[in-house]
Design a protein around this motif. Structure first.
Motif, mmCIF file in Angstrom:
data_model
loop_
_atom_site.group_PDB
_atom_site.id
_atom_site.type_symbol
_atom_site.label_atom_id
_atom_site.label_comp_id
_atom_site.label_asym_id
_atom_site.label_seq_id
_atom_site.Cartn_x
_atom_site.Cartn_y
_atom_site.Cartn_z
ATOM 1 N N SER A 42 0.825 -1.207 0.000
ATOM 2 C CA SER A 42 0.000 0.000 0.000
ATOM 3 C C SER A 42 0.860 1.258 0.000
ATOM 4 O O SER A 42 2.091 1.204 0.082
ATOM 5 N N ASP A 43 0.211 2.399 -0.053
ATOM 6 C CA ASP A 43 0.910 3.682 -0.079
ATOM 7 C C ASP A 43 1.648 3.961 1.226
ATOM 8 O O ASP A 43 2.563 4.791 1.263
ATOM 9 N N SER A 44 1.244 3.290 2.302
ATOM 10 C CA SER A 44 1.907 3.511 3.591
ATOM 11 C C SER A 44 3.198 2.722 3.711
ATOM 12 O O SER A 44 4.006 2.987 4.597
ATOM 13 N N GLY A 45 3.401 1.753 2.840
ATOM 14 C CA GLY A 45 4.627 0.981 2.861
ATOM 15 C C GLY A 45 4.630 -0.110 3.920
ATOM 16 O O GLY A 45 3.698 -0.252 4.721
ATOM 17 N N SER A 46 5.699 -0.878 3.920
ATOM 18 C CA SER A 46 5.796 -2.021 4.826
ATOM 19 C C SER A 46 6.148 -1.619 6.249
ATOM 20 O O SER A 46 5.943 -2.397 7.185
ATOM 21 N N GLY A 47 6.730 -0.426 6.436
ATOM 22 C CA GLY A 47 7.150 -0.015 7.771
ATOM 23 C C GLY A 47 8.497 -0.583 8.173
ATOM 24 O O GLY A 47 8.980 -0.308 9.287
ATOM 25 N N GLN A 48 9.115 -1.356 7.319
ATOM 26 C CA GLN A 48 10.417 -1.942 7.613
ATOM 27 C C GLN A 48 11.058 -2.412 6.315
ATOM 28 O O GLN A 48 10.394 -2.525 5.285
ATOM 29 N N ILE A 49 12.357 -2.655 6.377
ATOM 30 C CA ILE A 49 13.020 -3.348 5.284
ATOM 31 C C ILE A 49 13.145 -4.814 5.665
ATOM 32 O O ILE A 49 13.003 -5.179 6.839
ATOM 33 N N PHE A 50 13.400 -5.661 4.691
ATOM 34 C CA PHE A 50 13.473 -7.098 4.934
ATOM 35 C C PHE A 50 14.873 -7.600 4.599
ATOM 36 O O PHE A 50 15.380 -7.359 3.502
ATOM 37 N N ASN A 51 15.475 -8.298 5.562
ATOM 38 C CA ASN A 51 16.812 -8.839 5.362
ATOM 39 C C ASN A 51 16.791 -10.256 4.809
ATOM 40 O O ASN A 51 17.761 -10.682 4.179
ATOM 41 N N GLU A 86 11.833 -13.135 7.038
ATOM 42 C CA GLU A 86 11.263 -11.908 7.600
ATOM 43 C C GLU A 86 10.055 -11.439 6.799
ATOM 44 O O GLU A 86 9.070 -10.959 7.365
ATOM 45 N N LEU A 87 10.117 -11.572 5.489
ATOM 46 C CA LEU A 87 8.987 -11.187 4.642
ATOM 47 C C LEU A 87 7.785 -12.085 4.919
ATOM 48 O O LEU A 87 6.650 -11.618 5.044
ATOM 49 N N GLU A 88 8.025 -13.379 5.043
ATOM 50 C CA GLU A 88 6.947 -14.329 5.343
ATOM 51 C C GLU A 88 6.332 -14.026 6.707
ATOM 52 O O GLU A 88 5.101 -14.031 6.854
ATOM 53 N N VAL A 89 7.169 -13.734 7.696
ATOM 54 C CA VAL A 89 6.676 -13.419 9.044
ATOM 55 C C VAL A 89 5.831 -12.154 9.017
ATOM 56 O O VAL A 89 4.785 -12.080 9.680
ATOM 57 N N TRP A 90 6.245 -11.145 8.245
ATOM 58 C CA TRP A 90 5.482 -9.901 8.156
ATOM 59 C C TRP A 90 4.066 -10.177 7.659
ATOM 60 O O TRP A 90 3.083 -9.677 8.216
ATOM 61 N N ILE A 91 3.960 -10.965 6.605
ATOM 62 C CA ILE A 91 2.639 -11.273 6.033
ATOM 63 C C ILE A 91 1.799 -12.064 7.023
ATOM 64 O O ILE A 91 0.622 -11.743 7.260
ATOM 65 N N ASP A 103 -7.026 -11.707 12.478
ATOM 66 C CA ASP A 103 -7.783 -12.878 12.936
ATOM 67 C C ASP A 103 -8.160 -13.793 11.764
ATOM 68 O O ASP A 103 -9.238 -14.390 11.752
ATOM 69 N N TYR A 104 -7.249 -13.897 10.789
ATOM 70 C CA TYR A 104 -7.444 -14.814 9.671
ATOM 71 C C TYR A 104 -6.656 -16.093 9.932
ATOM 72 O O TYR A 104 -5.568 -16.067 10.505
ATOM 73 N N GLN A 105 -7.189 -17.217 9.474
ATOM 74 C CA GLN A 105 -6.519 -18.502 9.649
ATOM 75 C C GLN A 105 -5.514 -18.791 8.539
ATOM 76 O O GLN A 105 -4.656 -19.665 8.682
ATOM 77 N N ASP A 106 -5.626 -18.076 7.430
ATOM 78 C CA ASP A 106 -4.728 -18.307 6.295
ATOM 79 C C ASP A 106 -3.289 -17.955 6.670
ATOM 80 O O ASP A 106 -3.053 -17.063 7.481
ATOM 81 N N ARG A 107 -2.344 -18.642 6.027
ATOM 82 C CA ARG A 107 -0.921 -18.355 6.203
ATOM 83 C C ARG A 107 -0.209 -18.538 4.867
ATOM 84 O O ARG A 107 -0.668 -19.290 4.001
ATOM 85 N N VAL A 108 0.908 -17.848 4.699
ATOM 86 C CA VAL A 108 1.746 -18.053 3.519
ATOM 87 C C VAL A 108 3.007 -18.795 3.934
ATOM 88 O O VAL A 108 3.453 -18.701 5.086
ATOM 89 N N SER A 109 3.569 -19.523 3.007
ATOM 90 C CA SER A 109 4.854 -20.175 3.209
ATOM 91 C C SER A 109 5.673 -20.002 1.937
ATOM 92 O O SER A 109 5.246 -20.394 0.851
#
Length: 260
Positions: free
Chosen positions: A142-151, A155-160, A168-174
């Motif tokens: 979004s226009d607000s950005g991620s709020g952090q950089i990813f090393n 870290e990217l997966e954890v952010w999502i 409160d969603y049950q879905d997860r990404v891997s």
């Protein structure tokens, strides 16, 4: 072809000031386009230059970057200027209108161009996100950005997944087993020029991501102008149905942008 005469930076800055803040670019000459604005970044110029230098020009063309710089302003965001090669061709939307019988052939060529970019070797020691370790700001974050950089990809997966937990969603990404690649993240029918070769413009959202980020950017267009193009390109690149991770990514992006 001889290199065009590149305008000096003070000339570029003065012309852009005269052109006004609401425009993000204009033709300086028959050979040069100047893109500028608060939302333009040096990271965009860096990734555009890298892709230009590493693609097979028989498959896809990316405009050459001749110069880029930023100027700081008191109590205001910096303005970044990119001086680049101009491209004279119809975008896909115009090309399809003029040449409807060639539309499918052009779409196949675009898909081949995207796959070729995915296969470009990545620069060493770069982390997920835009070049220059910049915070991602794009259709997903979004226009607000991620709020952090990813090393790391973890870290990217954890952010999502954290966004999904907060919503409160049950879905997860891997992303285990996923390869990082160069993703444009804004493959619209207006950013792709069609002539004797395919040219891809506007690298402002581009970065190093799993391919799912290019898929998300296509699916994001399904309710916008150009949805037929987006669905057709998705079909060629990913198949007829969204990938397994798309629902989770869509929910995470919506929660991050709107809080629901």
């Amino acid at each position: 072809m001889p290199r065009p005469q590149i305008p000096k930076r003070d000339v570029v800055e003065a012309l852009c000031k005269e052109n006004g803040p609401k425009s993000n670019g204009f033709a300086y000459s028959d050979e040069i386009w100047i893109k500028y604005g608060e939302g333009v970044t040096l990271a965009e110029a860096a990734i555009q230059r890298y892709v230009h230098n590493n693609v097979d020009p028989r498959i896809v063309h990316v405009p050459e970057v001749f110069d880029e710089f930023s100027t700081t302003r008191l109590n205001a965001p910096p303005i970044t200027y990119i001086v680049m090669e101009i491209v004279k061709a119809d975008d896909y939307a115009t090309h399809r209108t003029k040449n409807p019988r060639e539309a499918e052939e052009a779409l196949t060529a675009i898909a081949n161009a995207v796959r070729h970019i995915w296969d470009i070797p990545l620069p060493p020691n770069l982390s997920p996100g835009p070049f220059c370790q910049q915070e991602p700001v794009d259709r997903f974050f979004s226009d607000s950005g991620s709020g952090q950089i990813f090393n790391t990809l973890v870290e990217l997966e954890v952010w999502i997944n954290t966004k999904l937990t907060e919503g409160d969603y049950q879905d997860r990404v891997s992303f285990q087993g996923e390869q990082l690649c160069l993703c444009h993240c804004d493959l619209t029918q207006f950013n792709i020029m069609v002539s004797d070769r395919i040219t891809i413009l506007d690298w402002g959202f581009a970065g190093i991501y799993p391919r799912a980020f290019d898929e998300f950017a296509l699916i994001h267009q399904y309710n916008l102008i150009g949805q037929k193009f987006a669905k057709g390109l998705h079909q060629q690149l990913f198949g007829p149905k969204p990938s397994k991770s798309m629902r989770a990514m869509a929910l995470a992006a919506r929660y991050h942008a709107y809080g629901w």
